[in-house]
Design an enzyme around this catalytic site. Structure first.
Site, short mmCIF file in Angstrom:
data_model
loop_
_atom_site.label_atom_id
_atom_site.label_comp_id
_atom_site.label_asym_id
_atom_site.label_seq_id
_atom_site.Cartn_x
_atom_site.Cartn_y
_atom_site.Cartn_z
CD GLU A 94 -12.95 82.90 -35.20
OE1 GLU A 94 -12.92 83.10 -36.34
OE2 GLU A 94 -13.22 81.89 -34.71
CB CYS A 107 -20.87 84.11 -28.27
SG CYS A 107 -19.99 82.69 -27.86
CB CYS A 114 -9.73 75.31 -26.23
SG CYS A 114 -10.67 74.66 -24.43
CB CYS A 118 -14.42 68.67 -26.40
SG CYS A 118 -14.81 69.36 -24.68
CB CYS A 121 -14.85 71.08 -29.75
SG CYS A 121 -14.84 72.94 -29.58
CB CYS A 343 -21.90 76.08 -31.37
SG CYS A 343 -22.21 76.43 -29.78
N1 SAH Z 1 -15.23 75.56 -22.85
C1 SAH Z 1 -16.56 75.89 -22.79
C2 SAH Z 1 -17.16 76.85 -23.98
C3 SAH Z 1 -17.07 75.89 -25.04
S1 SAH Z 1 -18.07 76.37 -26.58
C4 SAH Z 1 -17.51 74.60 -22.63
O1 SAH Z 1 -16.98 73.69 -22.65
O2 SAH Z 1 -18.56 74.69 -22.21
C5 SAH Z 1 -19.72 76.08 -26.18
C6 SAH Z 1 -20.70 74.88 -26.32
O3 SAH Z 1 -20.51 74.30 -27.55
C7 SAH Z 1 -20.10 73.67 -25.69
O4 SAH Z 1 -21.13 73.12 -25.08
C8 SAH Z 1 -19.41 72.90 -26.55
O5 SAH Z 1 -19.18 71.65 -26.10
C9 SAH Z 1 -20.32 73.10 -27.76
N2 SAH Z 1 -19.72 72.65 -28.96
C10 SAH Z 1 -18.26 72.83 -29.47
N3 SAH Z 1 -18.34 72.38 -30.61
C11 SAH Z 1 -19.45 71.86 -31.00
C12 SAH Z 1 -19.77 71.42 -32.56
N4 SAH Z 1 -19.06 71.42 -33.56
N5 SAH Z 1 -21.21 71.48 -32.56
C13 SAH Z 1 -22.24 71.60 -31.51
N6 SAH Z 1 -21.75 71.97 -30.42
C14 SAH Z 1 -20.32 72.23 -30.17
#
Ligand code: SAH
Length: 362
Positions: A94, A107, A114, A118, A121, A343
């Site tokens: 996406e 973005c 991935c 996390c 996420c 996000c």
């Molecule tokens: N792999 C990269 C990009 C991830 S997405 C990274 O880890 O930085 C971008 C941001 O969104 C990251 O900081 C991630 O931790 C955050 N994120 C992921 N899921 C989320 C959620 N459900 N709510 C808020 N932030 C989230």
């Protein structure tokens, strides 16, 4: 029968030059083509009117300028836009556009799925994972430029003024393709985005920081989410490999980090987990000496998650403590919620549909 023509999108200048040489064309053709592809946005060789007809025809026989296939495109009532891309192998990723007053950020995803898992996420719950190629990463930008008719590139007041590598995937686990794509974004005779308008977001793949700084010099965003290892180990399991002390050391040494270009620490606000005033104070102490700013992201819940978003007053208090310690700590306004563009929600609806059709849990 599959497509046998080579797609020129995403090739480096060297690779493009090699293709020209293979065709028996002179080196200056590379620059001409580069201009048509990335400055003018030609999606068709026939449009390249400075080239002889015969050459245009030969190019079309060998090459394409195809953009990724769009499975769906949705626009939110707040102007955010989301494309679901379908790649030749059936995988999907996406891309999201987030408009702001006088500019906007694209973005971009760097992987399908991935590997980092996390715990808060959504993308980490997706089983399919593969790296995107430079072609697929650059293709996301081409598609968005097409959609907003931002050709030629040199135009002032662009809608797509910034790019953030913050979509699906961990960009530093796909460094070569990401670096190649970023170099194409930055090329002054093409897409011409300055390194100051490009931000790479990482969960903290520490050994790659020096290369990012020296070779690309883009802005760095680090997904911190907790001030201590015990909490961060759970939220960002990569922390067990590269704990906070190492991460901070790598940030301190990041070449691009000067006061004018601070490192962004992303922090998802999770109710009762990482949102206490003491944790805000610990954060401020932690990043002391690093040109830093914070980005507080209200947690975006997704079906099945055990986490909840901190209440607004708690987030404001947290931000206040960071501000008092001298740090900028804006609270990110969720965008595109109605189209699941926010996000951590970048997990395609079609994948969910497919899974539920198979009776698998989403
Ligand atoms: N792999 C990269 C990009 C991830 S997405 C990274 O880890 O930085 C971008 C941001 O969104 C990251 O900081 C991630 O931790 C955050 N994120 C992921 N899921 C989320 C959620 N459900 N709510 C808020 N932030 C989230």
């Amino acid at each position: 029968m599959g497509e046998e023509r080579v797609n020129l999108i995403g090739l480096s200048r060297e690779e493009l030059a090699a293709e020209m040489a293979r065709m028996g064309e002179k080196p200056f053709r590379t620059r001409q083509l580069w201009h048509w592809i990335y400055e003018r946005g030609a999606a068709d060789f026939a449009a390249m009117t400075t080239l002889a007809k015969e050459l245009r025809q030969r190019l079309a026989e060998r090459f394409t300028l195809a953009r990724p296939t769009v499975g769906s495109h949705q626009t939110s009532n707040d102007g955010a836009s989301k494309w679901l891309l379908e790649f030749a192998d059936g995988n999907e990723a996406e891309t999201v556009y987030i408009p702001e007053e006088d500019r906007g950020a694209l973005c971009v995803s760097s992987q399908v799925g991935c590997t980092l898992t996390c715990s808060f996420c959504h993308t980490g719950t997706q089983r399919l994972v593969r790296n995107l190629s430079a072609q697929e990463i650059v293709g996301q930008m081409m598609l968005a430029r097409d959609a907003y008719r931002e050709w030629p590139s040199s135009k002032e007041g662009r809608m797509i003024s910034n790019v953030v590598l913050m979509g699906m995937g961990e960009p530093l686990y796909n460094y070569d393709a990401v670096a190649q794509a970023v170099r194409i974004f930055m090329d002054g005779e093409g897409l011409a985005l300055s390194r100051r308008r490009i931000t790479l977001s990482t969960a903290g793949v520490v050994p790659m920081f020096p290369r990012v700084g020296e070779e690309l010099g883009v802005n760095l965003a680090v997904s911190l989410h907790a001030p201590d290892d015990a909490t961060r180990d759970v939220l960002v399991p990569l922390n067990r490999k590269y704990p906070i002390a190492q991460l901070m050391e790598a940030c301190r040494a990041y070449p691009g980090a000067k006061n004018a270009r601070r490192i962004t620490f992303e922090y998802a606000m999770l109710k009762g987990i990482n949102d206490k005033p003491a944790q805000a104070r610990a954060l401020a102490r932690l990043v002391e000496g690093i040109p830093a700013k914070f980005n507080l992201i209200p947690f975006n819940p997704w079906p099945g998650t055990a986490y909840a978003c901190s209440p607004p007053a708690v987030i404001r208090r947290f931000a206040g403590i960071l501000n008092d310690a001298g740090f900028s700590a804006p609270i990110r306004v969720p965008r595109g919620r109605d189209i699941m563009a926010a996000c951590g929600q970048l997990k395609s609806a079609s994948l969910r549909r497919r899974k539920s059709a198979q009776g698998a849990p989403s």
